[in-house]
Structures are given as C-alpha cells and as structure tokens.
Design an enzyme around this catalytic site. Structure first.
Site, PDB file in Angstrom:
ATOM      1  CE  LYS A  15       7.726   1.323   4.858  1.00  0.00           C
ATOM      2  NZ  LYS A  15       7.460   0.806   3.487  1.00  0.00           N
ATOM      3  NE  ARG A  91       8.219  -5.448   6.499  1.00  0.00           N
ATOM      4  CZ  ARG A  91       8.997  -4.380   6.353  1.00  0.00           C
ATOM      5  NH1 ARG A  91       9.229  -3.555   7.339  1.00  0.00           N
ATOM      6  NH2 ARG A  91       9.534  -4.127   5.188  1.00  0.00           N
ATOM      7  NE  ARG A 130      14.572   1.187  -3.032  1.00  0.00           N
ATOM      8  CZ  ARG A 130      13.780   0.768  -2.071  1.00  0.00           C
ATOM      9  NH1 ARG A 130      13.429   1.602  -1.121  1.00  0.00           N
ATOM     10  NH2 ARG A 130      13.329  -0.456  -2.049  1.00  0.00           N
ATOM     11  NE  ARG A 132      16.324  -1.716   0.154  1.00  0.00           N
ATOM     12  CZ  ARG A 132      15.210  -1.468   0.839  1.00  0.00           C
ATOM     13  NH1 ARG A 132      14.974  -0.249   1.293  1.00  0.00           N
ATOM     14  NH2 ARG A 132      14.350  -2.422   1.065  1.00  0.00           N
ATOM     15  NE  ARG A 143      11.081  -5.694  -0.313  1.00  0.00           N
ATOM     16  CZ  ARG A 143      11.807  -4.909  -1.118  1.00  0.00           C
ATOM     17  NH1 ARG A 143      12.544  -5.435  -2.072  1.00  0.00           N
ATOM     18  NH2 ARG A 143      11.791  -3.613  -0.966  1.00  0.00           N
TER      19      ARG A 143
END
Ligand code: AP5
Ligand code: MG
Length: 188
Positions: A15, A91, A130, A132, A143
C-alpha cells in the site's frame, strides 16, 4: 484533480509503495495512519508512546483515537482542495462508517477503494525482509489475524457500495502500478 481513494490490503501488500507513486501521479496528499502513529512515537508524545506499544504487539489502536486523528487531518485545506489517498484507514467497519460521515460533512465522498490482493505467504516474506520495528514474527502473525477478523469484512462493505476494485498485488512494483492505474481509470 481531486480524488478520494482508499487503499486496502494485507499488511505488507505494498500500500505504502503504491501510494508513493499515486502521490506523484495525482498530487493528492497521502494519509497513512501507520506513518502518522510512527511519527507520533518519534515525537515522544503520550499518544505516540501508547500507540507504539500497541503497534509493537501487532494490535489495533482504538477506533475513537484513530477516528479523531483522521478527522483532524482530513479537515486540512490540502485534502479539501486535492482529495486524499487513505492508506491503512479505515481498518474496521466502525472506522469505515465514520469516514463516510466525515467526508460527507465536508462535501466529499470516496471515489474508489483499491484492494491490493497478495497472499499471506508472500506478505510474510516481504515484511520479514523489510524489518520495520513491528515486523517481528509474533506481531506479524497477530496483525494478519486481526486483518482477517476486522479489515477483510470491509472488502464487502466497499463492494456493496460499488466502490471496490481488486488489484493483483503480486509481480514487480511497476507491473502492480500499471494495474492500479488501470483500476482507477476503469472506475472514473
Ligand atoms: P501500518 O503502517 O498501516 O502497517 P500495515 O497495515 O502492517 O501495513 P504495512 O505498512 O506493513 O504494509 P504496506 O501495505 O504499506 O506495504 P509496503 O508498501 O510497506 O500500521 C502499523 C500499525 O499501526 C498497525 O499494526 C496498528 O497497530 C496501527 N494502525 C494503523 N492504522 C490503524 C487504524 N486505522 N486503526 C487502528 N490501528 C491502526 O510494502 C511492504 C514491503 O514489500 C516493502 O519492503 C516493499 O518494498 C515491498 N514491496 C512492495 N511492493 C512490492 C512488490 N510488488 N514486490 C515485491 N516487494 C514489494
Ligand atoms: Mg504501509
């Protein structure tokens, strides 16, 4: 051009990546609630501290907090003038209902919702690469489970309103970008 676009998709579906291109192309501001919460954490505010704990555990910040933050941001002149790319919001069904109302109150409405569709195994791989702060295996699993429970029902919510475009998010960033653009053009 004024465009109100919602970008949906699993964590790690791309996104933020596609929004960077959308900003260049359409000139609308990018409102990423995840980026806003991470900025609040950097500032060391009370909200940022609380949100940081929730994010690291892979949970969702409560609807009333999130809705308040987004309402303030959407009332700014750049959004009123140019529209907005909403990334990570709504969300939950509660956030979607409130979004519809807050846009209507300022004479705007959602033009299109893009669902970037990427399978679970592929998003896992992308997020672990990634790295993070909240990309630990435990937080990612939480999540993704919350996504299925709270956010996936929104796909139907947008579809019922005839606002939904599903885009295959597997492939290179360039290929996905071409699909995103075609989906927006098909809808407008
Ligand atoms: P948020 O920041 O929104 O995180 P997220 O939903 O987990 O989504 P990501 O940002 O991880 O994924 P993305 O789809 O943007 O993918 P990206 O472009 O980075 O939210 C973080 C937290 O904040 C939440 O867990 C929650 O606690 C809280 N929060 C936020 N909004 C909230 C709300 N509304 N209500 C309640 N709580 C909220 O891409 C991922 C990786 O893949 C990158 O490394 C990228 O380079 C790579 N990539 C991108 N495209 C491709 C491609 N085509 N091929 C290969 N790799 C690719
Ligand atoms: Mg993101």
């Amino acid at each position: 051009m004024s465009l109100v676009l919602v970008i949906l998709g699993r964590q790690g579906s791309g996104k933020g990546t596609q929004c960077a291109r959308l900003v260049d192309h359409f000139g609308c501001p990018h409102v990423s609630t995840g980026d806003m919460l991470r900025a609040a954490r950097e500032d060391g505010s009370e909200l940022g501290r609380k949100a940081g704990e929730i994010m690291d555990a892979g949970g969702l910040v409560p609807d009333d907090v999130m809705i308040g933050i987004v309402r303030d941001r959407l009332a700014k002149p750049d959004v009123l003038r140019n529209g907005v790319l909403l990334d990570g919001f709504p969300r939950t069904p509660g956030q979607a209902e409130e979004l519809e109302k807050m846009l209507a109150a300022q004479g705007q409405a959602i033009d299109v919702a893009i669902n970037l569709d990427v399978p679970v195994d592929a998003v896992m791989e992308r997020m672990l690469a990634r790295g993070r702060e909240d990309d630990t295996p435990e937080a990612i699993a939480k999540r993704l489970a919350l996504y299925e429970e709270q956010t996936a029902p929104l796909v139907d919510w947008f579809s019922e309103r005839d606002l939904l475009q599903v885009v295959d998010g597997l492939g290179t960033e360039d290929i996905v970008w071409q699909r995103v653009l075609s989906a927006i053009e098909a809808d407008s």
